[in-house]
Design an enzyme around this catalytic site. Sequence first.
Site, PDB file in Angstrom:
ATOM      1  N   ASP A   2       0.823  -1.204   0.000  1.00 53.77           N
ATOM      2  CA  ASP A   2       0.000   0.000   0.000  1.00 53.77           C
ATOM      3  C   ASP A   2       0.865   1.266   0.000  1.00 53.77           C
ATOM      4  O   ASP A   2       1.941   1.282   0.591  1.00 53.77           O
ATOM      5  CB  ASP A   2      -0.894  -0.026   1.255  1.00 53.77           C
ATOM      6  N   GLY A   3       0.364   2.291  -0.663  1.00 52.34           N
ATOM      7  CA  GLY A   3       1.021   3.598  -0.611  1.00 52.34           C
ATOM      8  C   GLY A   3       1.559   4.079  -1.950  1.00 52.34           C
ATOM      9  O   GLY A   3       2.162   5.156  -2.013  1.00 52.34           O
ATOM     10  N   ASN A   4       1.328   3.306  -3.009  1.00 52.16           N
ATOM     11  CA  ASN A   4       1.845   3.715  -4.331  1.00 52.16           C
ATOM     12  C   ASN A   4       1.266   5.055  -4.775  1.00 52.16           C
ATOM     13  O   ASN A   4       1.984   5.904  -5.311  1.00 52.16           O
ATOM     14  CB  ASN A   4       1.481   2.675  -5.399  1.00 52.16           C
ATOM     15  N   ARG A  15      -0.968   8.448 -10.302  1.00 49.84           N
ATOM     16  CA  ARG A  15      -0.917   7.243  -9.457  1.00 49.84           C
ATOM     17  C   ARG A  15      -0.174   6.095 -10.157  1.00 49.84           C
ATOM     18  O   ARG A  15       0.526   5.312  -9.526  1.00 49.84           O
ATOM     19  CB  ARG A  15      -2.350   6.793  -9.106  1.00 49.84           C
ATOM     20  N   HIS A  19       2.527   2.930  -9.039  1.00 49.76           N
ATOM     21  CA  HIS A  19       2.383   1.480  -9.246  1.00 49.76           C
ATOM     22  C   HIS A  19       3.596   0.933 -10.013  1.00 49.76           C
ATOM     23  O   HIS A  19       4.080  -0.161  -9.719  1.00 49.76           O
ATOM     24  CB  HIS A  19       1.095   1.177 -10.017  1.00 49.76           C
ATOM     25  N   GLU A  49     -11.879  -6.002  -4.776  1.00 47.66           N
ATOM     26  CA  GLU A  49     -12.558  -4.697  -4.652  1.00 47.66           C
ATOM     27  C   GLU A  49     -11.881  -3.604  -5.496  1.00 47.66           C
ATOM     28  O   GLU A  49     -12.437  -2.520  -5.664  1.00 47.66           O
ATOM     29  CB  GLU A  49     -12.583  -4.246  -3.182  1.00 47.66           C
ATOM     30  N   ASN A  50     -10.671  -3.876  -6.006  1.00 47.46           N
ATOM     31  CA  ASN A  50      -9.953  -2.825  -6.750  1.00 47.46           C
ATOM     32  C   ASN A  50     -10.611  -2.461  -8.083  1.00 47.46           C
ATOM     33  O   ASN A  50     -10.274  -1.440  -8.693  1.00 47.46           O
ATOM     34  CB  ASN A  50      -8.484  -3.205  -6.989  1.00 47.46           C
ATOM     35  N   ARG A 166       1.903  -4.917   6.421  1.00 47.75           N
ATOM     36  CA  ARG A 166       1.165  -3.940   5.595  1.00 47.75           C
ATOM     37  C   ARG A 166       1.919  -2.614   5.619  1.00 47.75           C
ATOM     38  O   ARG A 166       2.219  -2.085   6.685  1.00 47.75           O
ATOM     39  CB  ARG A 166      -0.263  -3.728   6.105  1.00 47.75           C
ATOM     40  N   GLU A 185       1.522 -13.113  12.710  1.00 46.71           N
ATOM     41  CA  GLU A 185       1.911 -11.921  13.450  1.00 46.71           C
ATOM     42  C   GLU A 185       1.807 -10.739  12.488  1.00 46.71           C
ATOM     43  O   GLU A 185       2.197 -10.843  11.323  1.00 46.71           O
ATOM     44  CB  GLU A 185       3.356 -12.062  13.959  1.00 46.71           C
TER      45      GLU A 185
HETATM   46  C1  FPP Z   1      -2.001  -0.012  -3.237  1.00 45.50           C
HETATM   47  O1  FPP Z   1      -1.561   1.336  -3.247  1.00 45.50           O
HETATM   48  C2  FPP Z   1      -1.434  -0.722  -4.374  1.00 45.50           C
HETATM   49  C3  FPP Z   1      -2.165  -1.359  -5.318  1.00 45.50           C
HETATM   50  C4  FPP Z   1      -3.637  -1.433  -5.334  1.00 45.50           C
HETATM   51  C5  FPP Z   1      -1.502  -2.016  -6.470  1.00 45.50           C
HETATM   52  C6  FPP Z   1      -0.250  -2.744  -6.153  1.00 45.50           C
HETATM   53  C7  FPP Z   1       0.238  -3.303  -7.411  1.00 45.50           C
HETATM   54  C8  FPP Z   1       1.507  -3.316  -7.816  1.00 45.50           C
HETATM   55  C9  FPP Z   1       2.652  -2.838  -6.995  1.00 45.50           C
HETATM   56  C10 FPP Z   1       1.799  -3.859  -9.158  1.00 45.50           C
HETATM   57  C11 FPP Z   1       1.739  -5.365  -9.140  1.00 45.50           C
HETATM   58  C12 FPP Z   1       2.279  -5.925 -10.357  1.00 45.50           C
HETATM   59  C13 FPP Z   1       2.791  -7.166 -10.460  1.00 45.50           C
HETATM   60  C14 FPP Z   1       3.485  -7.598 -11.677  1.00 45.50           C
HETATM   61  C15 FPP Z   1       2.700  -8.145  -9.365  1.00 45.50           C
HETATM   62  P1  FPP Z   1      -2.638   2.480  -3.391  1.00 45.50           P
HETATM   63  O2  FPP Z   1      -2.866   2.749  -4.826  1.00 45.50           O
HETATM   64  O3  FPP Z   1      -3.867   2.119  -2.614  1.00 45.50           O
HETATM   65  O4  FPP Z   1      -1.868   3.683  -2.719  1.00 45.50           O
HETATM   66  P2  FPP Z   1      -2.499   4.843  -1.825  1.00 45.50           P
HETATM   67  O5  FPP Z   1      -3.095   4.176  -0.604  1.00 45.50           O
HETATM   68  O6  FPP Z   1      -1.324   5.694  -1.492  1.00 45.50           O
HETATM   69  O7  FPP Z   1      -3.511   5.533  -2.674  1.00 45.50           O
END
Ligand code: FPP
Length: 228
Positions: A2-4, A15, A19, A49-50, A166, A185
């Site tokens: 989380d946090g991308n 955003r 990712h 849910e995404n 997380r 844990e």
């Molecule tokens: C949550 O951050 C992240 C995601 C929903 C996507 C994670 C996916 C990847 C890192 C790519 C995966 C790809 C492969 C090949 C496995 P957020 O968007 O909810 O961040 P925020 O909470 O800061 O908005």
Amino acid sequence: MDGNGRWARQRYMPRFFGHKQGVDTLVRTVNAFAERGVEFLTVYAFSSENWKRPTEEVSGLMSLVLVAVTKYLQKLANDGVRIRIVGDRDAVSDKLRAAWEQAETLTANNRRITLSVAFNYGGRWDMVQACRRAIAEGVPAEQVDEAYLSSRMALAYAPDPDLFIRTGGEMRVSNFLLWQAAYSEFFFTDRLWPDFGEADIDAALAAFAQRDRRFGGIRPNEVVPEGT
Ligand code: FPP
């Protein structure tokens, strides 16, 4: 992972940029976990849910996976990573399904670390699909126990997770590994996923080493010898 989104926003970028960086972090992280002896790593890449996210972000994530497979599959294979995908594949494109199959086939014999990518996955979805399999197999109700359901879960090939990490500061499970994390844990960190690195892994493993795991029992030194 989380946090991308926040990581990208801090840099005045879309955003998707977060990712994209998140994928690079994942490839780095798999090796760092493997170097520390972790044999199974399961990451939450796209939840059931995404789909509620803007269409542009959803299609961006789908195409990012295809790009990531092209860019990194050979490297991960050479690094001894076995890749498994868990989740409902019915809703993803034929192209993406083919990429997953290619990744799984190419890495099937690797055992240094197993990277399970949860994609279109939800803990509740997993329980429902396990129950549906039981019904389809015609198993009598009294034979449906915890061991049976575990064997029909999407992650049946992996041990239950010892440690659940997380990133991104939220302190919730968000429908990840609901069945398997019964005795995991938990480690929550404010670090945004793209910034997650070796120091964070070490902090998580050090915290884990301090935990007193009882699996619902009591501490061994509190066991009272029988007859006393
Ligand atoms: C949550 O951050 C992240 C995601 C929903 C996507 C994670 C996916 C990847 C890192 C790519 C995966 C790809 C492969 C090949 C496995 P957020 O968007 O909810 O961040 P925020 O909470 O800061 O908005």
